[in-house]
Scaffold this active site. Structure first.
Site, PDB file in Angstrom:
ATOM      1  NE  ARG A 175      -3.787  -2.236  -0.103  1.00 53.32           N
ATOM      2  CZ  ARG A 175      -3.579  -3.343  -0.819  1.00 53.32           C
ATOM      3  NH1 ARG A 175      -2.481  -3.452  -1.547  1.00 53.32           N
ATOM      4  NH2 ARG A 175      -4.459  -4.334  -0.831  1.00 53.32           N
ATOM      5  CB  SER A 225      -9.974  -2.204   2.887  1.00 50.83           C
ATOM      6  OG  SER A 225     -10.368  -3.373   2.211  1.00 50.83           O
ATOM      7  CD  GLU A 295      -6.226   0.031   2.283  1.00 52.31           C
ATOM      8  OE1 GLU A 295      -6.839  -0.158   1.215  1.00 52.31           O
ATOM      9  OE2 GLU A 295      -5.744  -0.888   2.970  1.00 52.31           O
TER      10      GLU A 295
END
Length: 302
Positions: A175, A225, A295
């Site tokens: 990420r 998410s 996130e």
């Protein structure tokens, strides 16, 4: 402000410049107050020019795609939001190489690959984001990541130069990538895929779509998410084990279908989502000792 709007309109076209634009119209959470100015450039030159104007005028700016990983403050954003999305979504196929602008949806790229019998991008078919966002985060799902197929990235660097960067210099990790770390702006990419059978590619994409629909709360607005996957754990499982399935703050709720998602049940505010996320972090830490990290990106003042 008037001079700024004139300059932006001259660079991107007046039809691409909006004042006091409600950001809830441009995020998948369907949450967010007004941005002072909202610009949708259609070319690399226009995008680079808009960024240069903001930098030279010392005006805060923020780049978004389709707003799929973003929570915008209820007060909005004091500055310029530059959206690289529908106006910036060209996709071209040359043999086994797909070249696409940053605003192209990953699902559209996957469909184009399928139509040209190219395999290797099926994993991204259901990710609700753009190529630019995927480049920032090294987006991935079902065992695949963008780093597996990206060969070159087109970026705008802090010095105002538009240039191609090889995949080896993208510093891809979980990420994260050099785009965020080095202050680059993602403008496009070249993806190298392999020849495949159309029926097998279609079958794989349909299989992954069924998995996504069955496991994720796609019927409600969300930002995907909500938390990063902690090493050795799954965020959704930790949240469930902390007794937070269905936990709500106002119209913001931990999804009962998948605890890794925070959903907007109807009229959730950014303040409610933020408060819910903070309580989830606190209770998961209390229950398991693991600290969850968001996130979802936050934009504006909270």
């Amino acid at each position: 402000m008037e001079n700024l709007i004139k300059a932006l309109s001259a660079q991107a076209g007046s039809e691409c410049v909006f004042v006091q634009e409600e950001m809830k119209k441009h995020t998948t959470f369907r949450i967010g107050g007004p941005a002072d100015v909202f610009v949708t450039p259609g070319t690399t030159q226009a995008a680079a020019g808009v960024v240069q104007i903001c930098r030279e005028s010392k005006t805060p700016f923020y780049i978004i795609g389709n707003g799929s990983n973003l929570l915008v403050s209820d007060q909005g954003y004091r500055g310029v939001v530059i959206q690289l999305y529908k106006n910036f979504s060209r996709i071209e196929v040359k043999e086994n190489i797909i070249e696409a602008q940053a605003g192209a949806m990953l699902s559209s790229i996957a469909a184009k690959a399928r139509d040209h019998s190219l395999s290797g991008f099926e994993f991204a078919a259901g990710i609700p984001g753009t190529l630019g966002g995927a480049m920032v985060m090294n987006a991935g799902a079902y065992g695949g990541e963008l780093k597996d197929v990206l060969t070159e990235a087109l970026i705008l660097d802090p010095e105002g130069q538009v240039r191609w960067v090889p995949a080896a210099d993208m510093e891809f990790g979980y990420r994260k990538s050099a785009v965020g770390a080095r202050g680059w702006i993602a403008l496009g990419a070249r993806l190298s895929l392999s020849e495949g059978r159309p029926d097998e590619i279609r079958s794989r994409m349909e299989e992954l779509k069924r998995q996504r629909v069955s496991k994720q709360p796609l019927e409600y607005p969300s930002a995907g998410s909500t938390f990063k996957r902690p090493e050795g754990y799954f965020a959704g499982k930790l949240i469930m084990e902390a007794g937070l399935r269905g936990f709500s703050v106002g119209d913001a709720q931990v999804s009962e279908k998948h605890c890794g998602f925070v959903i907007n049940k109807g009229n959730a505010t950014a303040r409610e989502v933020r408060a819910l996320m903070q309580e989830v972090v606190r209770r998961v830490k209390e229950n398991s000792g693991v600290t969850l990290e968001p996130e979802v990106k936050m934009l504006g003042e909270f």
